[in-house]
Design an enzyme around this catalytic site. Structure first.
Site, short mmCIF file in Angstrom:
data_model
loop_
_atom_site.label_atom_id
_atom_site.label_comp_id
_atom_site.label_asym_id
_atom_site.label_seq_id
_atom_site.Cartn_x
_atom_site.Cartn_y
_atom_site.Cartn_z
CG HIS A 28 -0.82 -0.22 2.47
ND1 HIS A 28 0.14 0.47 3.14
CD2 HIS A 28 -1.40 -1.03 3.39
CE1 HIS A 28 0.15 0.09 4.41
NE2 HIS A 28 -0.76 -0.82 4.59
CG HIS A 82 -3.47 -6.60 12.21
ND1 HIS A 82 -4.49 -5.67 12.10
CD2 HIS A 82 -2.43 -6.09 11.47
CE1 HIS A 82 -4.08 -4.67 11.34
NE2 HIS A 82 -2.85 -4.90 10.94
CD GLU A 84 -3.22 -3.67 6.71
OE1 GLU A 84 -2.54 -3.47 7.73
OE2 GLU A 84 -3.13 -2.94 5.69
CG ASP A 86 -1.00 -7.71 5.91
OD1 ASP A 86 -2.07 -7.32 6.41
OD2 ASP A 86 0.10 -7.25 6.27
CG HIS A 148 -0.82 -0.90 10.83
ND1 HIS A 148 -1.17 -1.64 9.75
CD2 HIS A 148 -0.84 0.38 10.41
CE1 HIS A 148 -1.38 -0.89 8.71
NE2 HIS A 148 -1.19 0.33 9.06
CG ASP A 167 1.10 -5.06 11.19
OD1 ASP A 167 1.34 -6.11 10.58
OD2 ASP A 167 0.22 -4.25 10.84
CE1 TYR A 195 5.71 -3.88 8.43
CE2 TYR A 195 5.69 -3.03 10.66
CZ TYR A 195 5.08 -3.71 9.64
OH TYR A 195 3.82 -4.22 9.82
CG HIS A 228 4.69 -8.22 8.11
ND1 HIS A 228 4.18 -8.78 6.97
CD2 HIS A 228 3.74 -7.37 8.56
CE1 HIS A 228 2.97 -8.29 6.73
NE2 HIS A 228 2.67 -7.44 7.69
FE1 FEO Z 1 -1.33 -3.97 9.46
FE2 FEO Z 1 0.70 -6.53 8.35
O1 FEO Z 1 -0.89 -5.53 8.55
#
Ligand code: FEO
Length: 401
Positions: A28, A82, A84, A86, A148, A167, A195, A228
């Site tokens: 993004h 989370h 989101e 991903d 996040h 995250d 990051y 991640h």
């Molecule tokens: Fe806020 Fe890795 O997603």
């Protein structure tokens, strides 16, 4: 399902069952030059528990890693730390395939998941500080709103002392290695800070409070398992110290000069300012936007003290690539910076005035006046640029260590 994808043990009862995305180069708007991973984890407790899933295109890799360890149908609980996509992209399909006894998320997570997916199984909301028995192990949840997203939470597995941090403490770094201690420190610091700057910076004050909260909880993680990048199992003090430093946003003694040029005049000014910064004893990095992406600029700004921005005037306005970067930086809410503005023009020269307003709107304290020149800078203008650089350096060096 490929037999080549295996689960990787990260502690006595916890296995990594995520996926590696070697090809992603845009997350993004953030340039992910080294790819990323989507980490999911399987806790092999009495109640086998899955923590998070992966981005939808990586479903097969993820399920293959799960299946290398257990029959997915034996999973009792799924935790969504989370929402989101991903991390939740395979959640609905996984729930359908596994039919777990229960699925858990924060109260905001329950809402966010409902707004993303049609999931026909009820998702149970957990409260901040609530614990869940997995039989011979226990998970405790901590709300981490805006780290996040509003739904975000940490889960802590006591006995194994594993902190699942979604995250938080993560980085976009695809690698064959699963652990941070297998990766060079300079890569960890560079990608970790990049990051933080591109994803977490707007929430830096919350992260400072979160670090205090985790400390107050008296938990002593031995493993930090983010969603991640690599898992931290050794020298956790390193990543905690990075987060403490980055979230404090102390003003560094470096200036970055971010600019675009049309016929070379703004470039000449940028180089003269850079010479002045160096002569003044501070560090400088020139970031011409033909060579640097907005996320490179955000990464550099995290540890810098001064943002010096230059633009030619194009059609009464700021050059588009400079607007792009400034809009992006504004959203990231960098704190405690000084700045300056410069640029060339042909007729009216509005770009520098617009830039000045943008910097002021970001709470950046300006050093010196706008420096602008019609068409091509002569020696007198370049001397003023050099002096501006010296002035910025003097301000940076005046700050106490
Ligand atoms: Fe806020 Fe890795 O997603």
């Amino acid at each position: 399902m490929s037999a080549s994808f295996k689960a990787v043990k990260i502690s006595d009862r916890v296995y990594w069952v995520g996926a590696v995305d070697w090809a992603i180069r845009d997350f993004h708007g953030y340039s992910t030059d080294r790819g990323t991973t989507y980490n999911a984890y399987l806790i092999m407790a009495d109640k086998i528990t899955l923590v998070d899933t992966v981005k939808a295109p990586f479903r097969d890799e993820f399920l293959a890693r799960v299946s290398s360890l257990v029959d997915p149908a034996t999973i009792s609980y799924i935790i969504s730390n989370h929402a989101e996509m991903d991390h939740s992209g395979c959640l609905a399909e996984t729930i359908e395939a596994v039919r777990p006894e229960k699925v858990f998320a924060s109260s905001m997570g329950v809402q966010a998941l409902a707004e993303h997916f049609r999931i026909d199984q009820e998702i149970t909301a957990v409260k901040d500080g609530e614990s869940l028995s997995l039989g011979d192990r226990q998970l405790t949840f901590t709300e981490t709103r805006m780290v996040h997203w509003p739904d975000s939470m940490f889960s802590y597995l006591s006995d194994d002392n594993v902190l699942f941090s979604q995250d938080g403490f993560g980085m976009h770094l695809a690698s064959a290695e699963r652990f941070a201690d297998e990766i060079p420190d300079d890569v960890l610091e560079f990608e970790g800070s990049r990051y933080f700057a591109n994803i977490l910076l707007p929430f830096a004050p919350r992260i400072e409070k979160l670090l205090e909260k985790v400390s107050d909880l008296g938990i002593t993680p031995e493993v930090i398992a983010p969603d991640h990048g690599p898992v931290w199992r050794d020298d956790l003090a390193k990543i905690l110290e990075y987060y403490s430093r980055w979230s404090a946003q102390k003003r560094g003694k470096k200036a970055i000069i971010v600019y675009e040029t049309m016929w070379g005049s703004t470039d000449k000014m940028a180089r003269a300012i850079a010479e002045g910064v160096v002569a003044g004893g501070a560090e400088v990095k020139l970031m011409p936007l033909k060579a640097y992406h907005r996320s490179d600029v955000a990464g550099e700004l995290l540890n810098a003290g001064a943002l010096i921005v230059g633009s030619p005037t194009l059609n009464n306005n700021i050059y588009p690539s400079v607007v792009d970067v400034m809009t992006y930086l504004k959203g990231l809410k960098p704190a405690n910076k000084i700045g300056a503005v410069f640029g060339s023009y042909g007729w009216s020269g509005e770009a520098t005035l617009h830039l000045k307003k943008m910097l002021e709107g970001m709470g950046i304290e300006l050093v010196g006046d706008i420096l602008k020149v019609k068409f091509v800078p002569g020696d007198d203008t370049l001397e003023k640029c050099y002096s501006l650089g010296e002035e910025v350096a003097a301000r940076l060096l005046k700050e106490k260590d």
